[in-house]
Scaffold this active site. Sequence first.
Site, PDB file in Angstrom:
ATOM      1  N   HIS A  42       0.859  -1.194   0.000  1.00 59.73           N
ATOM      2  CA  HIS A  42       0.000   0.000   0.000  1.00 59.73           C
ATOM      3  C   HIS A  42       0.894   1.241   0.000  1.00 59.73           C
ATOM      4  O   HIS A  42       2.052   1.182   0.427  1.00 59.73           O
ATOM      5  CB  HIS A  42      -0.899   0.001   1.238  1.00 59.73           C
ATOM      6  CG  HIS A  42      -2.010  -1.007   1.172  1.00 59.73           C
ATOM      7  ND1 HIS A  42      -3.023  -1.065   2.105  1.00 59.73           N
ATOM      8  CD2 HIS A  42      -2.255  -1.987   0.266  1.00 59.73           C
ATOM      9  CE1 HIS A  42      -3.853  -2.052   1.778  1.00 59.73           C
ATOM     10  NE2 HIS A  42      -3.410  -2.625   0.675  1.00 59.73           N
TER      11      HIS A  42
ATOM     12  N   GLU B 197       1.062   3.882   1.841  1.00 60.22           N
ATOM     13  CA  GLU B 197       1.617   4.291   3.135  1.00 60.22           C
ATOM     14  C   GLU B 197       2.822   3.430   3.507  1.00 60.22           C
ATOM     15  O   GLU B 197       3.836   3.925   3.988  1.00 60.22           O
ATOM     16  CB  GLU B 197       0.564   4.138   4.247  1.00 60.22           C
ATOM     17  CG  GLU B 197      -0.692   4.962   4.067  1.00 60.22           C
ATOM     18  CD  GLU B 197      -1.813   4.179   3.376  1.00 60.22           C
ATOM     19  OE1 GLU B 197      -1.544   3.563   2.317  1.00 60.22           O
ATOM     20  OE2 GLU B 197      -2.943   4.207   3.887  1.00 60.22           O
TER      21      GLU B 197
ATOM     22  N   CYS C 276      -5.943   1.937   6.035  1.00 60.52           N
ATOM     23  CA  CYS C 276      -6.573   0.678   6.421  1.00 60.52           C
ATOM     24  C   CYS C 276      -5.928   0.141   7.711  1.00 60.52           C
ATOM     25  O   CYS C 276      -4.987   0.739   8.229  1.00 60.52           O
ATOM     26  CB  CYS C 276      -6.413  -0.351   5.292  1.00 60.52           C
ATOM     27  SG  CYS C 276      -4.742  -1.025   5.137  1.00 60.52           S
TER      28      CYS C 276
ATOM     29  N   CYS D  22      -2.054  -0.457   7.371  1.00 58.91           N
ATOM     30  CA  CYS D  22      -1.250   0.763   7.295  1.00 58.91           C
ATOM     31  C   CYS D  22      -1.277   1.512   8.619  1.00 58.91           C
ATOM     32  O   CYS D  22      -0.264   2.079   9.038  1.00 58.91           O
ATOM     33  CB  CYS D  22      -1.735   1.647   6.147  1.00 58.91           C
ATOM     34  SG  CYS D  22      -1.389   0.876   4.554  1.00 58.91           S
TER      35      CYS D  22
END
Length: 142
Positions: free
Chosen positions: A46, A48, A76, A79
């Site tokens: 992801h 991040e 999420c 993260c």
Amino acid sequence: MQRALGLAAQAAEAGEVPVGAVVVQGGEVIGEGFNQPISASDPSAHAEVMAMRAAARQQQNYRLPGATLYVTIEPCTMCFGTLIHARIGRVVYGATEPRAGVITSQLQLPEQNFFNHKVQVEGGVLAEEAGALLKDFFRKRR
Ligand SMILES: [Zn+2]
């Protein structure tokens, strides 16, 4: 956040869900990344996580105390967990993610007391632009 939006657009060009993230410390960008789980064959890739990995490498430190993480969409669970482990000081996000976001949409993780680190949060920064990127992306895919 403008820079994070640019990274999100890069993700979209690569056929990935458009999310971008930047880590800033002392007014300087120390890491950036965009969402790329498909192209990297990596479920944890992801935006991040990519940005925090880059920042930690740059700092030669697995912790990033006092750093601010800018991300175009509400983080999420994974993260959020990663930014707690990294001791990120502040997270600034764009659009909320009603299904999987864990700052305000679900779980409200920053308010929970079981973490050993508190992170400051700010949402809604350039939210329209961030949300529009996502909407465009999913419209084109249909
Ligand atoms: Zn995530």
